[in-house]
Scaffold this active site. Structure first.
Site: not given
Length: 520
Positions: A322-325
């Protein structure tokens, strides 16, 4: 040593005309107690006013939380954000009525700018955004008529085109953590994502600004393990203790220890999707997986790929990110989006986008809202409403393979499946394959120039982007190409050797995905 202050004091610390940089994903990592105090100060005194707000992701719950607190005429002069869809109707009204200057830049750019500011570098240089609406030769990321300043510039280095994003000066950093000790060292122990908090704090310090951090608890010095400190106390000026109702872990959850990585839980087998257009699309899209693939799944239709992978017992072959980490585990959906259960690792958001921009994603599955004959895709603006791009541009521009997933038409589509054949019972009211997309969030021209593999998967047809345009590769058994496909497109596709989609995709039981992708 930082000062511990009441939330009500925050409004007095923010000067008129200040530039504020905040963290947040939904309501994760968002210092809502502090921001609410800024809004209340403005409503009571008229100050602070004319603020510029930077935020990388969609921050809010779509109604009355998050950046909605800034949505007051006079309080906000300019907003530069990655996504506005969850900012609430009042923020959207201010943008569309030109009451504030609004800019939409890629999420992966906005999480990198603070790193450049922190090191006192002039700006951020990247190819992300070329040939999209962010490119100054198209729209320059300007969302409305009030936005007139150029924040992005095309530059040429060593014979190549790049986009140069200018840095702002950060007067106020509004951040959030879980615990702070008496020296201001901040831990993120109860947060589900780390975001770009450290970079923003360093950016504010380099700009001569102030850093305000909202936490849940103050702990004694020496309590926090030094490796657990994500914002060192030397960067923190003020600490606000947030109440639980203004310190949610996600848009919908106060605290889930699974998202924080404190525990791991057995994952129940996903219920198989019903045999409808979503499952057909997810099945066909999943055929683009390979063993060991690093994957990014978008919201909505692409989420079905994970369900199909579980049903076909090949989910262990994927590494979801996921792009959030978060890396690994099972991505959360709905109001908990951006988090993951049983993640193997959670890295800071700027590091995740470094990985993405460096080509780390093997295959990305994203939604298909509008596309045109050049292969452009729009997911960011509809009927003049600027929803925003989020991380879509970074992900789609840099993944090795992109698979856009969506029904062929929208608004009331009904299908029937019988004997491995597809029948269109009722056509959708709106075309998705149109003459020209309203906004270019994904550039077919750029993808073709870098020889990127791009597919467009629907329930009745599969297209691939070629140098000449959109080529029809496959159609479903039972589908008439002219009647059911070409007649509902605003442009003629290239047709050379159209094949039938796998008939198994249209059966109640499939069971062939593992062999199709070379799994074991």
């Amino acid at each position: 040593m930082p000062r511990i202050i009441n939330a009500g004091d925050v409004g007095h610390l923010v000067k008129n005309g200040a530039t504020v940089y905040c963290t947040g994903m939904g309501l994760a990592g968002f210092a809502e107690e502090a921001v609410k105090a800024i809004r209340e100060s403005f409503e009571a005194t008229g100050h602070p006013r004319d603020l510029t707000l930077y935020h990388a992701t969609g921050v809010g719950n779509g109604k009355d939380r998050g950046v909605h607190h800034f949505a007051r005429e006079g309080l906000l002069k300019r907003i530069v954000g990655g996504h506005f869809g969850v900012g609430g109707p009042e923020l959207m009204r201010l943008i569309m009525d030109n009451k504030i200057e609004a800019y939409n830049l890629p999420q992966g750019v906005l999480v990198q700018l603070p790193k450049q500011i922190a090191g006192r570098r002039p700006g951020f240089l990247t190819k992300v955004g070329l040939d999209t609406f962010v490119d100054p030769r198209i729209e320059g990321g300007k969302v409305n008529a009030s936005a007139t300043e150029d924040l992005v510039e095309v530059v040429h280095l060593d014979g190549e085109e790049w986009l140069y994003y200018r840095n702002p000066k950060v007067d106020v950093a509004l951040l959030r953590g879980s615990f702070a000790d008496e020296n201001g060292n901040v831990s993120m122990a109860r947060e589900g994502v780390l975001l770009e908090s450290l970079s923003i704090a360093q950016a504010a310090r380099a700009s001569g600004g102030i850093v305000i951090v909202q936490v849940e608890h103050i702990v004694k010095n020496g309590t926090l393990h030094p490796k657990d400190v994500k914002i060192p106390g030397i960067l923190v000026d003020y600490i606000v203790i947030g109440r639980p109702e203004y310190h949610l872990q996600t848009m919908n959850t106060y605290f889930n220890p699974v998202y924080a990585g404190d525990i791991k839980v057995p994952t129940r087998a996903m219920q198989p999707l019903p045999l409808d257009e979503r499952k057909i699309i997810a099945r066909r899209a999943a055929m683009e997986l390979k063993p060991g693939a690093v994957v990014n799944l978008g919201i909505g239709m692409p989420e079905g790929v994970a369900s199909v992978a579980a049903e076909e017992k090949i989910e262990h072959l994927m590494a979801l990110t996921l792009e959030t980490g978060p890396i690994g585990g099972v991505p959360a959906a709905g109001f908990d989006f951006g988090h993951a259960s049983n993640a193997e690792a959670v890295v800071e958001q700027p590091a995740q986008f470094d990985f993405y921009d460096g080509g780390g994603i093997d295959v990305a599955f994203l939604g298909l809202a509008q596309t045109d004959g050049q292969g452009n895709v729009n997911v960011s603006k509809f009927s003049g409403r600027p929803v925003g791009c989020g991380g879509f541009i970074n992900i789609t521009q840099n993944a090795k393979k992109v698979v856009f997933c969506g029904a062929f038409t929208a608004g009331g589509l009904e299908i029937g499946v019988e004997g491995g054949r597809l029948k269109i019972v009722k056509e959708g009211k709106s075309r998705k394959f149109i003459e020209q997309v309203e906004q270019i969030t994904f550039s077919g021209h750029y993808a073709a120039s870098i020889d990127q593999t791009v597919l467009y998967v629907t329930e009745r047809a599969v297209f691939q982007l070629s140098a000449e345009g959109m080529e029809l590769l496959e159609v479903a058994p039972g589908i008439d190409i002219q009647r059911d496909v070409v007649a509902h497109m605003a442009f003629p596709p290239i047709m050379r050797d159209v094949q039938l989609m796998d008939a198994g995709l249209f059966q109640p039981e499939w069971g062939h995905l593992s062999e199709r992708i070379g799994g074991r």
